[in-house]
Structures are given as structure tokens and as C-alpha cells.
Design a protein around this motif. Structure first.
Motif, PDB file in Angstrom:
ATOM      1  N   LEU A 122       0.824  -1.214   0.000  1.00  0.00           N
ATOM      2  CA  LEU A 122       0.000   0.000   0.000  1.00  0.00           C
ATOM      3  C   LEU A 122       0.859   1.266   0.000  1.00  0.00           C
ATOM      4  O   LEU A 122       0.595   2.220  -0.729  1.00  0.00           O
ATOM      5  N   LEU A 142      -9.429   3.440   0.603  1.00  0.00           N
ATOM      6  CA  LEU A 142      -9.274   2.029   0.240  1.00  0.00           C
ATOM      7  C   LEU A 142     -10.676   1.484  -0.078  1.00  0.00           C
ATOM      8  O   LEU A 142     -11.535   1.405   0.808  1.00  0.00           O
ATOM      9  N   GLU A 145     -13.013  -1.100   1.852  1.00  0.00           N
ATOM     10  CA  GLU A 145     -13.747  -0.714   3.060  1.00  0.00           C
ATOM     11  C   GLU A 145     -14.938   0.135   2.637  1.00  0.00           C
ATOM     12  O   GLU A 145     -14.798   1.291   2.242  1.00  0.00           O
ATOM     13  N   LYS A 182      -5.260  -5.979  10.641  1.00  0.00           N
ATOM     14  CA  LYS A 182      -5.506  -4.558  10.356  1.00  0.00           C
ATOM     15  C   LYS A 182      -4.381  -3.692  10.919  1.00  0.00           C
ATOM     16  O   LYS A 182      -3.602  -4.145  11.761  1.00  0.00           O
ATOM     17  N   GLY A 183      -4.346  -2.417  10.515  1.00  0.00           N
ATOM     18  CA  GLY A 183      -3.535  -1.443  11.228  1.00  0.00           C
ATOM     19  C   GLY A 183      -4.313  -1.070  12.482  1.00  0.00           C
ATOM     20  O   GLY A 183      -5.529  -0.905  12.426  1.00  0.00           O
ATOM     21  N   GLU A 202       1.033  -1.814  12.344  1.00  0.00           N
ATOM     22  CA  GLU A 202       0.396  -2.554  11.258  1.00  0.00           C
ATOM     23  C   GLU A 202       0.318  -4.039  11.613  1.00  0.00           C
ATOM     24  O   GLU A 202       1.327  -4.673  11.903  1.00  0.00           O
ATOM     25  N   LYS A 203      -0.876  -4.577  11.618  1.00  0.00           N
ATOM     26  CA  LYS A 203      -1.147  -6.003  11.816  1.00  0.00           C
ATOM     27  C   LYS A 203      -0.380  -6.600  13.004  1.00  0.00           C
ATOM     28  O   LYS A 203       0.423  -7.512  12.838  1.00  0.00           O
ATOM     29  N   ILE A 215      -7.745   0.635  11.658  1.00  0.00           N
ATOM     30  CA  ILE A 215      -7.726   1.600  10.549  1.00  0.00           C
ATOM     31  C   ILE A 215      -8.635   1.055   9.448  1.00  0.00           C
ATOM     32  O   ILE A 215      -8.521  -0.105   9.065  1.00  0.00           O
ATOM     33  N   TYR A 219      -8.051   8.192   4.923  1.00  0.00           N
ATOM     34  CA  TYR A 219      -6.969   8.949   5.537  1.00  0.00           C
ATOM     35  C   TYR A 219      -6.947  10.352   4.954  1.00  0.00           C
ATOM     36  O   TYR A 219      -7.149  10.519   3.747  1.00  0.00           O
ATOM     37  N   GLN A 241       4.636  -0.254   3.960  1.00  0.00           N
ATOM     38  CA  GLN A 241       3.368   0.011   4.636  1.00  0.00           C
ATOM     39  C   GLN A 241       3.120   1.504   4.821  1.00  0.00           C
ATOM     40  O   GLN A 241       3.970   2.228   5.334  1.00  0.00           O
ATOM     41  N   THR A 243       1.082   2.646   6.979  1.00  0.00           N
ATOM     42  CA  THR A 243       1.041   2.823   8.441  1.00  0.00           C
ATOM     43  C   THR A 243       2.417   3.231   8.971  1.00  0.00           C
ATOM     44  O   THR A 243       2.531   4.136   9.804  1.00  0.00           O
TER      45      THR A 243
HETATM   46  C1  G1P Z   1      -4.631  -1.954   4.743  1.00  0.00           C
HETATM   47  C2  G1P Z   1      -3.886  -1.115   5.773  1.00  0.00           C
HETATM   48  C3  G1P Z   1      -4.374  -1.444   7.182  1.00  0.00           C
HETATM   49  C4  G1P Z   1      -5.865  -1.255   7.265  1.00  0.00           C
HETATM   50  C5  G1P Z   1      -6.580  -2.081   6.175  1.00  0.00           C
HETATM   51  C6  G1P Z   1      -8.052  -1.730   6.145  1.00  0.00           C
HETATM   52  O1  G1P Z   1      -4.283  -3.303   4.922  1.00  0.00           O
HETATM   53  O2  G1P Z   1      -2.494  -1.368   5.654  1.00  0.00           O
HETATM   54  O3  G1P Z   1      -3.730  -0.616   8.107  1.00  0.00           O
HETATM   55  O4  G1P Z   1      -6.337  -1.652   8.536  1.00  0.00           O
HETATM   56  O5  G1P Z   1      -6.039  -1.794   4.873  1.00  0.00           O
HETATM   57  O6  G1P Z   1      -8.764  -2.618   5.371  1.00  0.00           O
HETATM   58  P1  G1P Z   1      -4.601  -4.444   3.820  1.00  0.00           P
HETATM   59  O7  G1P Z   1      -5.985  -4.910   4.092  1.00  0.00           O
HETATM   60  O8  G1P Z   1      -4.455  -3.794   2.485  1.00  0.00           O
HETATM   61  O9  G1P Z   1      -3.581  -5.510   4.045  1.00  0.00           O
END
Ligand code: G1P
Length: 298
Positions: A122, A142, A145, A182-183, A202-203, A215, A219, A241, A243
Motif C-alpha cells: 500500500l 481504500l 472498506e 488490520k492497522g 500494522e497487523k 484503521i 486517511y 506500509q 502505516t
Molecule cells: C490496509 C492497511 C491497514 C488497514 C486495512 C483496512 O491493509 O495497511 O492498516 O487496517 O487496509 O482494510 P490491507 O488490508 O491492504 O492488508
């Protein structure tokens, strides 16, 4: 004493109206194989509109006029191209409503398509839009979501930025079983729904998570995040990342989390996509009745 004990004033630069957004969509979409062998996940529909359109509408409702879609070789950006031939055929066939809808889609915002050749994460995707953003604050959305409410989730994030400045991130409570996906942020409340973030990871494994506030893909960020992104190495999952870059910004910038007042669906997984589809269907009386009848039968 931490920075959150004395909330600083919003600077002139932070008061700038945000008009640009980045929407990264280049993920492989493995949760949606086999369809994502050829169809990008961002073009999968929730009822009658693709994920990308909900994301763009969320941005436009918040005042965004220019959007960079970061994508791999398949073209999500072209979804927003105008289609005069199709429009004409629809009008000839007396389907003016559908033709108007086609025009609305291509008029939503100015869309720029930027290619992300390598799937490096990301943070890498966001960095590719550095020239597009230039030296302005911007929004990241994103599209996995889905956030629906009275006000667009992006508008809710921008409202907090207008009042507090700094970097602002939409968050929501998640199940403790999900924090490693998630973050996660932590910090004291400055309002019932606004957190002054002093931890962000992050995660994280469940026992290292600062809270269960996740998260969720909206943003508002200052342009200095690009400088930090450009210096980053691989983080969680071997990816660059976003984050981590925001954490690096925290040395000089305040960071806030806003618990958005929106129904949330994680359309990155089939269950979330299904929930979002039910939500949309329930807004149409005939389909709502179908859901009720089907549930009764079950
Ligand atoms: C990304 C972000 C993460 C966030 C998530 C939300 O992760 O890095 O911080 O919580 O989106 O869906 P990904 O799902 O792309 O791994």
C-alpha cells in the motif's frame, strides 16, 4: 507530558481545502478467485455498482475533484471514461435514465490512472502518486472498506482535520480476533469519537495491539508522508506500509483517529461483500421484501 496534553492550533497549511484523492486498487484479490483472474476486485459489484464507484462517490461527497487510481495492468480507471456510443444507443432505445447515469459516472471527478507494476504494498502504491499530489494535503481511500452513513466517511475525516489539523485516519472497533489483520491505533480520547493517536502498528499480534481500534481505509494526510514513504523498507507482510510512514510522521505531526459514524463492510472478503449487498438491497422495497421472505423460509 505527551503532545496530546496540549492540542496545538491548526496551521494555515493544514487549513488548505483538500481536493485530491488516491485510491489504490492493484491488489491481487485472491479472496475473490476465480473471478479476479480477469476482473479487478475494485470492479466487483455490490448490487448494481462496483466497489470503485462507491469509493469515488465517498470522495466526491467530501469535495474531492481529482482522483488518482493506482492500478496494475487491468484498467479500473477506464470505468470512468465517457462512453458516447453506449449513451447514444440508450437514448435511441428510450432509456434516457440509464444514459444519464452513464454521463453521471464519467462526470463524477477527474480520474487519472497510475500503473503499479510491482505489488510492493500500500505504501508503495501511495508513493507512486507523489507527482500527482505535489505539495498538497490529500486523501487516501481504500475501496475494500465500504462505509455508509449520513455523511461520507471521507467528509467525517476531513471535518476532524479542519478542526485539529495533523494527519487524520478513520478507525472503528474491531474484534480482538481480527487485530492481526488490520492497522491498529491507540491513544487518549480528545472527544468521544476522536482519539489523539500515540501508538499505531500494522497487523500486530493480539497481545501487542495497543487497542482494538482498526484503521478502515480513509486517511487525510500531509504531503510530508511521501518523504517518509520514500525512505521505507519492507514492513509487515514484506510490504511497504503506509502505516509505517504515518508513524514516522508522528515525530513532527499530530495524528488523530476518528471513529466514523458509518455502517462498515469489509468488502475485501466475500462475507463483507455479502453484508454490503444485503445493506444495499434492503434500501429497495421489493428487494427488502425478498430478503424478509427468504429469511422467513430459512
Ligand atoms: C490496509 C492497511 C491497514 C488497514 C486495512 C483496512 O491493509 O495497511 O492498516 O487496517 O487496509 O482494510 P490491507 O488490508 O491492504 O492488508
Amino acid at each position: 507530558m505527551s503532545w496530546v496534553d496540549s492540542i496545538p492550533m491548526v496551521t494555515e497549511k493544514e487549513k488548505a481545502v483538500i481536493t485530491k484523492a488516491i485510491i489504490p486498487v492493484a491488489g491481487l484479490g485472491t479472496r475473490f478467485l476465480p473471478v479476479t483472474r480477469t476482473v479487478p476486485k475494485a470492479l466487483l459489484p455490490v448490487l448494481d455498482k462496483p466497489l470503485i464507484q462507491y469509493a469515488v462517490e465517498d470522495a466526491v461527497e467530501a469535495g474531492i475533484t481529482d482522483i488518482a487510481i493506482i492500478e496494475d495492468s487491468r484498467s479500473v480507471g477506464s470505468y470512468f471514461h465517457s462512453m458516447p456510443d453506449l449513451e447514444e444507443k440508450l437514448r435511441e432505445g428510450g432509456r434516457d435514465d440509464s444514459a444519464d447515469q452513464m454521463v453521471e459516472i464519467s462526470d463524477l471527478a477527474r480520474i487519472t490512472s497510475i500503473k503499479q507494476i510491482e505489488p510492493l504494498g500500500l505504501g508503495h502504491a501511495i508513493l507512486l502518486a507523489r507527482n500527482f499530489i505535489d505539495d498538497e494535503p490529500f486523501v487516501v481511500i481504500l475501496p475494500d472498506e465500504i462505509l455508509w452513513g449520513e455523511f461520507s466517511a471521507t467528509a467525517q475525516v476531513l471535518d476532524v482535520r479542519d478542526r485539529y489539523g495533523g494527519n487524520v485516519i478513520a478507525v472503528t472497533e474491531t474484534s480482538w480476533d481480527d487485530v492481526h489483520t488490520k492497522g491498529i491505533v491507540g491513544g487518549p480520547n480528545v472527544e468521544p469519537t476522536v482519539i489523539a493517536i500515540d501508538q499505531m502498528v500494522e497487523k500486530p499480534p493480539r497481545d501487542e495491539a495497543p487497542s482494538n481500534l482498526a484503521i478502515i481505509g480513509r486517511y487525510a494526510l500531509g504531503p510530508d508522508v511521501f518523504e517518509h514513504l520514500s525512505k521505507l523498507r519492507q514492513g509487515a507482510g514484506g510490504e511497504i506500509q503506509l502505516t509505517d510512514a504515518i508513524v514516522d510522521c508522528m515525530e513532527h505531526n499530530n495524528t488523530y483517529g476518528v471513529i466514523v459514524d458509518s455502517a462498515r463492510y469489509d468488502a475485501g472478503v466475500p462475507e463483507g461483500m455479502f453484508g454490503a449487498t444485503l445493506h444495499q438491497a434492503a434500501t429497495n422495497p421489493a428487494m427488502r421484501q425478498m430478503i424478509v421472505d427468504f429469511a422467513a423460509e430459512l
